[in-house]
Design a protein around this motif. Structure first.
Motif, PDB file in Angstrom:
ATOM      1  N   ARG A   1      21.150 106.160 -25.364  1.00  0.00           N
ATOM      2  CA  ARG A   1      20.107 107.134 -25.700  1.00  0.00           C
ATOM      3  C   ARG A   1      20.402 107.912 -26.981  1.00  0.00           C
ATOM      4  O   ARG A   1      19.468 108.236 -27.721  1.00  0.00           O
ATOM      5  CB  ARG A   1      19.946 108.128 -24.540  1.00  0.00           C
ATOM      6  CG  ARG A   1      19.515 107.488 -23.229  1.00  0.00           C
ATOM      7  CD  ARG A   1      19.372 108.549 -22.146  1.00  0.00           C
ATOM      8  NE  ARG A   1      18.940 107.973 -20.863  1.00  0.00           N
ATOM      9  CZ  ARG A   1      18.736 108.676 -19.761  1.00  0.00           C
ATOM     10  NH1 ARG A   1      18.909 109.993 -19.765  1.00  0.00           N
ATOM     11  NH2 ARG A   1      18.345 108.064 -18.650  1.00  0.00           N
ATOM     12  N   VAL A   2      21.667 108.224 -27.223  1.00  0.00           N
ATOM     13  CA  VAL A   2      21.966 109.185 -28.293  1.00  0.00           C
ATOM     14  C   VAL A   2      22.655 108.586 -29.510  1.00  0.00           C
ATOM     15  O   VAL A   2      22.677 109.218 -30.566  1.00  0.00           O
ATOM     16  CB  VAL A   2      22.829 110.347 -27.746  1.00  0.00           C
ATOM     17  CG1 VAL A   2      22.134 111.030 -26.574  1.00  0.00           C
ATOM     18  CG2 VAL A   2      24.209 109.856 -27.302  1.00  0.00           C
ATOM     19  N   LEU A   3      23.230 107.403 -29.397  1.00  0.00           N
ATOM     20  CA  LEU A   3      23.961 106.862 -30.537  1.00  0.00           C
ATOM     21  C   LEU A   3      23.013 106.470 -31.661  1.00  0.00           C
ATOM     22  O   LEU A   3      21.910 105.979 -31.418  1.00  0.00           O
ATOM     23  CB  LEU A   3      24.788 105.637 -30.109  1.00  0.00           C
ATOM     24  CG  LEU A   3      26.012 105.908 -29.238  1.00  0.00           C
ATOM     25  CD1 LEU A   3      26.681 104.594 -28.856  1.00  0.00           C
ATOM     26  CD2 LEU A   3      27.004 106.812 -29.958  1.00  0.00           C
ATOM     27  N   PRO A   4      23.447 106.689 -32.913  1.00  0.00           N
ATOM     28  CA  PRO A   4      22.602 106.295 -34.049  1.00  0.00           C
ATOM     29  C   PRO A   4      22.528 104.779 -34.182  1.00  0.00           C
ATOM     30  O   PRO A   4      23.261 104.043 -33.513  1.00  0.00           O
ATOM     31  CB  PRO A   4      23.332 106.920 -35.254  1.00  0.00           C
ATOM     32  CG  PRO A   4      24.760 107.015 -34.814  1.00  0.00           C
ATOM     33  CD  PRO A   4      24.707 107.303 -33.342  1.00  0.00           C
ATOM     34  N   HIS A   5      21.650 104.331 -35.069  1.00  0.00           N
ATOM     35  CA  HIS A   5      21.445 102.899 -35.294  1.00  0.00           C
ATOM     36  C   HIS A   5      21.780 102.558 -36.749  1.00  0.00           C
ATOM     37  O   HIS A   5      20.873 102.336 -37.557  1.00  0.00           O
ATOM     38  CB  HIS A   5      19.995 102.483 -34.996  1.00  0.00           C
ATOM     39  CG  HIS A   5      19.608 102.568 -33.568  1.00  0.00           C
ATOM     40  ND1 HIS A   5      19.359 103.773 -32.928  1.00  0.00           N
ATOM     41  CD2 HIS A   5      19.414 101.594 -32.627  1.00  0.00           C
ATOM     42  CE1 HIS A   5      19.020 103.535 -31.671  1.00  0.00           C
ATOM     43  NE2 HIS A   5      19.048 102.232 -31.460  1.00  0.00           N
ATOM     44  N   PRO A   6      23.074 102.517 -37.091  1.00  0.00           N
ATOM     45  CA  PRO A   6      23.413 102.135 -38.465  1.00  0.00           C
ATOM     46  C   PRO A   6      22.909 100.725 -38.762  1.00  0.00           C
ATOM     47  O   PRO A   6      22.860  99.870 -37.881  1.00  0.00           O
ATOM     48  CB  PRO A   6      24.947 102.180 -38.486  1.00  0.00           C
ATOM     49  CG  PRO A   6      25.334 102.988 -37.305  1.00  0.00           C
ATOM     50  CD  PRO A   6      24.264 102.760 -36.285  1.00  0.00           C
ATOM     51  N   GLN A   7      22.547 100.516 -39.999  1.00  0.00           N
ATOM     52  CA  GLN A   7      22.000  99.214 -40.379  1.00  0.00           C
ATOM     53  C   GLN A   7      23.045  98.119 -40.232  1.00  0.00           C
ATOM     54  O   GLN A   7      24.178  98.265 -40.676  1.00  0.00           O
ATOM     55  CB  GLN A   7      21.504  99.251 -41.822  1.00  0.00           C
ATOM     56  CG  GLN A   7      20.859  97.948 -42.283  1.00  0.00           C
ATOM     57  CD  GLN A   7      20.354  98.032 -43.707  1.00  0.00           C
ATOM     58  OE1 GLN A   7      20.489  99.077 -44.344  1.00  0.00           O
ATOM     59  NE2 GLN A   7      19.781  96.947 -44.208  1.00  0.00           N
TER      60      GLN A   7
END
Length: 457
Positions: free
Chosen positions: A170-176
């Motif tokens: 839910r909270v982790l970012p989505h690095p490219q």
């Protein structure tokens, strides 16, 4: 969530050491060498897979790889806790190490991606401090858990792991992700595990089988051949496991060599102190954990307090002093130790001296190796340094067990003293290697420029 999961994997390195003696009693008929694979299998696998796992995060996305690694680590922890036999436990530890390898490199990438640019230095320092917190709390927590059963050492990972996966989604970012990123040579990674494992197995089985027996010589030969093939593949593959340019950077190579030797001594210290307290002094797991706290607790304190000192005297001088102090702790134990418990005179001074030494040397050697490389290679270099530490841990445990089982009776007090003299010699060797870091500083910068020029061509 990232820090919590990283705390879990770092904590595992410390609490299992306290459980080592309990494991030897839980599997009757198993030799000390056999039980030591609970530690060695984890260290060797983790060390060999770190570089490949880091690149996998770049290719498939650090969020995905981190969550998979956390899930694998958590499920493997459950398998460890339920293991009916020692061999099943060792196999589960291999899987657990694979999960940790997927998790650790991606954790820092996610942390950096999730904060503002101005806060990244602070976030990175906090990420590094997690290891120090785990080191300080691990022995005591391990002691408390082992008082109930060694199985709780692994069960404690379950709620942390489940929380990490559920909340992380839910909270982790989505690095490219970078799908075109090529993975390092997987064949070399497998051969590295085979070679290092064969070396460790040869050291462990030598006393029982005989150093000139066919089995022991076969293991050493397998280690030699596997290592030679890994080196050849690193020189010929388009995406090698270890880039030759890193080895040509003399500052990095020297720091890595000193770190490797230092880490062998460090592993001897960790396991020998835990075994000595329980097998010689008769301490229980909790008292053993409490006895081991001062050394790990001093490491982050010393590291922070000496951050300006390294700028004044240089990394070579600071790491040399730290390695010598670490060795002095072993000399103290080898000359003062008594089979009668005398913590204040025997173990405590050695833990204090050694903890300060580790605080001065360990982080400095890591930083010296990483900063000697161009920025583009820093992440890979850091992964290699951490891999080197893990492999050295496996070798260190193997060396200690070899010394203890070569004595009669096994694990006699004189055998421990012999292991401490060996560790003191290794610390001195690390100090000599660290002394060359100052001399190689300028040449290391030249090597970095050469790498830049080579890439430009």
């Amino acid at each position: 969530m990232v820090a919590l999961a990283v705390f879990m994997t770092n904590l595992d390195l410390w609490i299992v050491n306290v459980a080592f003696d309990d494991l030897t009693h839980s599997f009757p008929g198993s030799s000390l060498a056999h039980v030591s694979w609970v530690l060695n299998a984890y260290a060797v696998t983790l060390g060999a897979l770190l570089v490949v796992a880091g690149r996998a995060g770049d290719r498939y996305g650090h969020r995905r790889v981190f969550l998979v690694g956390t899930a694998v680590f958590t499920l493997a922890s459950l398998a460890c806790a339920l293991a009916p036999t020692l061999d099943v436990l060792i196999g589960a530890r291999v899987v657990q190490a694979a999960g940790a390898a997927l998790q650790l490199p991606s954790s820092l990438a996610l942390l950096v991606a999730g904060v503002e640019v101005g806060d990244r230095v602070r976030a990175t320092r906090a990420w590094a401090a997690v290891g120090g917190i785990a080191a300080a709390t691990g022995p005591v927590l391990g002691g408390l858990l082992v008082e109930a059963s060694w199985r709780w050492v692994f069960l404690v990972n379950l709620p942390i792991g489940v929380l990490g996966v559920v909340a992380g989604r839910r909270v982790l970012p989505h690095p490219q992700a970078h799908p075109r990123t090529a993975l390092p040579d997987p064949v070399a990674a497998v051969l590295a595990v085979l070679g290092i494992g064969s070396l460790v197995a040869g050291l462990l089985q030598g006393p029982a089988w005989g150093w000139t027996s066919a089995g022991t010589l076969t293991l050493f030969a397998l280690a030699l051949v596997s290592s030679a093939v890994v080196v050849r593949r690193c020189l010929t593959q388009p995406v090698p496991l270890v880039e030759p340019s890193l080895v040509r950077a003399r500052g990095f190579a020297r720091a890595n060599a000193a770190l490797f030797v230092f880490s062998i001594a460090f592993a001897i210290m960790l396991v020998s102190n835990a075994l000595w307290c329980q097998q010689v002094w008769g301490y229980g797991p909790l008292l053993t954990g409490l006895a081991m706290v001062p050394g790990p607790a001093l490491v982050p304190i010393t590291t922070i307090a000496s951050r300006r000192l390294v700028e004044r005297v240089g990394p070579g001088a600071l790491a040399t002093v730290g390695s010598l102090l670490f060795g002095l702790g072993f000399v103290w134990r080898a000359t003062v130790s008594s089979i009668e418990p005398n913590y204040l005179v025997d173990l405590l001074p050695a833990m204090v001296i050694g903890g300060i030494g580790v605080g001065l040397a360990l982080g400095t050697l890591m930083a010296a190796g990483t900063t000697s490389l161009p920025t583009a290679s820093a992440a890979t270099g850091s992964a290699l340094l951490n891999a080197s530490r893990q492999v050295a841990s496996g070798v260190g445990v193997a060396v200690l067990v070899t010394i203890l089982t070569s004595w009669s009776p096994p694990s006699a007090p004189d055998a421990y003293r012999a292991s401490w003299w060996v560790a003191a010699g290794l610390s001195l060797a690390a100090a000599v290697g660290a002394a060359f870091l100052h001399a190689s500083h300028r040449s290391g910068q030249v090597a970095v420029r050469e790498v830049h020029l080579a890439r430009a061509r």
